[in-house]
Design a protein around this motif. Sequence first.
Motif, PDB file in Angstrom:
ATOM      1  N   MET A 222      -7.498  -2.649 -14.899  1.00 17.57           N
ATOM      2  CA  MET A 222      -8.075  -1.831 -15.966  1.00 17.57           C
ATOM      3  C   MET A 222      -9.180  -2.583 -16.700  1.00 17.57           C
ATOM      4  O   MET A 222     -10.200  -1.995 -17.070  1.00 17.57           O
ATOM      5  CB  MET A 222      -6.973  -1.392 -16.946  1.00 17.57           C
ATOM      6  CG  MET A 222      -6.009  -0.400 -16.331  1.00 17.57           C
ATOM      7  SD  MET A 222      -4.798   0.343 -17.463  1.00 17.57           S
ATOM      8  CE  MET A 222      -4.120  -1.048 -18.304  1.00 17.57           C
ATOM      9  N   THR A 223      -8.987  -3.888 -16.903  1.00 13.55           N
ATOM     10  CA  THR A 223     -10.020  -4.692 -17.548  1.00 13.55           C
ATOM     11  C   THR A 223     -11.272  -4.768 -16.683  1.00 13.55           C
ATOM     12  O   THR A 223     -12.393  -4.667 -17.196  1.00 13.55           O
ATOM     13  CB  THR A 223      -9.492  -6.106 -17.837  1.00 13.55           C
ATOM     14  OG1 THR A 223      -8.295  -6.011 -18.611  1.00 13.55           O
ATOM     15  CG2 THR A 223     -10.511  -6.945 -18.572  1.00 13.55           C
ATOM     16  N   LEU A 224     -11.091  -4.933 -15.373  1.00 10.28           N
ATOM     17  CA  LEU A 224     -12.232  -4.947 -14.465  1.00 10.28           C
ATOM     18  C   LEU A 224     -12.976  -3.620 -14.514  1.00 10.28           C
ATOM     19  O   LEU A 224     -14.212  -3.595 -14.576  1.00 10.28           O
ATOM     20  CB  LEU A 224     -11.780  -5.243 -13.037  1.00 10.28           C
ATOM     21  CG  LEU A 224     -12.876  -5.187 -11.968  1.00 10.28           C
ATOM     22  CD1 LEU A 224     -13.895  -6.295 -12.200  1.00 10.28           C
ATOM     23  CD2 LEU A 224     -12.276  -5.289 -10.586  1.00 10.28           C
ATOM     24  N   LEU A 225     -12.258  -2.531 -14.518  1.00 14.16           N
ATOM     25  CA  LEU A 225     -12.889  -1.212 -14.595  1.00 14.16           C
ATOM     26  C   LEU A 225     -13.689  -1.061 -15.887  1.00 14.16           C
ATOM     27  O   LEU A 225     -14.834  -0.603 -15.870  1.00 14.16           O
ATOM     28  CB  LEU A 225     -11.839  -0.111 -14.479  1.00 14.16           C
ATOM     29  CG  LEU A 225     -12.362   1.321 -14.542  1.00 14.16           C
ATOM     30  CD1 LEU A 225     -13.217   1.614 -13.316  1.00 14.16           C
ATOM     31  CD2 LEU A 225     -11.203   2.290 -14.625  1.00 14.16           C
ATOM     32  N   ALA A 226     -13.086  -1.460 -17.009  1.00 13.72           N
ATOM     33  CA  ALA A 226     -13.791  -1.369 -18.293  1.00 13.72           C
ATOM     34  C   ALA A 226     -15.030  -2.256 -18.306  1.00 13.72           C
ATOM     35  O   ALA A 226     -16.074  -1.873 -18.834  1.00 13.72           O
ATOM     36  CB  ALA A 226     -12.857  -1.753 -19.437  1.00 13.72           C
TER      37      ALA A 226
END
Length: 175
Positions: A120-124
């Motif tokens: 999720m952090t990578l996506l954000a």
Amino acid sequence: MPILLFIGSFIFTILIFRLAMTGKDGWRSAFIKSCLTFGLIIALSTELLSAAAAFRFNWLLILWSALFLGIAGAALHHLFKFWRAKGQIAIFPAYFREKLDPLDAIDRICLIVTGTILGMTLLAALVSPPNNLDSMSYHMPRVMHWVQNASVSHYPTNNLRQISFPPGAEYIIAH
């Protein structure tokens, strides 16, 4: 390109530490040791390149390429040594399945939760560029000045946060 070399080197370093461990040390310990190792590599390489006024993309590319080749070679050496000790040539999926099976339920849950948070952090990070006040006023300008000057030495600025706060996160961003 350097980010792929960095990630590949990091993964191979985790593998090296895991293969070198015996007893109760596991993947978490290997991950922590890899993080500490890479923090040291980033800090030392930044300072050494900066001292030579060579903190530029081409030198960083050479550095990470050399590290990747060295670490990948060491990881393959450790893998072959491990496989020879078992008396067979194994393949990656079988090896990792063997290493992941001993994980208890808590470790598996931690691995799944950590992977989800990282995903999720990578996506954000990929969807939204840094645009808050801290990023725009001293984190990114600091990195820009370092790249422009090919050094992490102090430079004239009216924002003292750019030259007074510890530079750890910016070193990673610059790499």
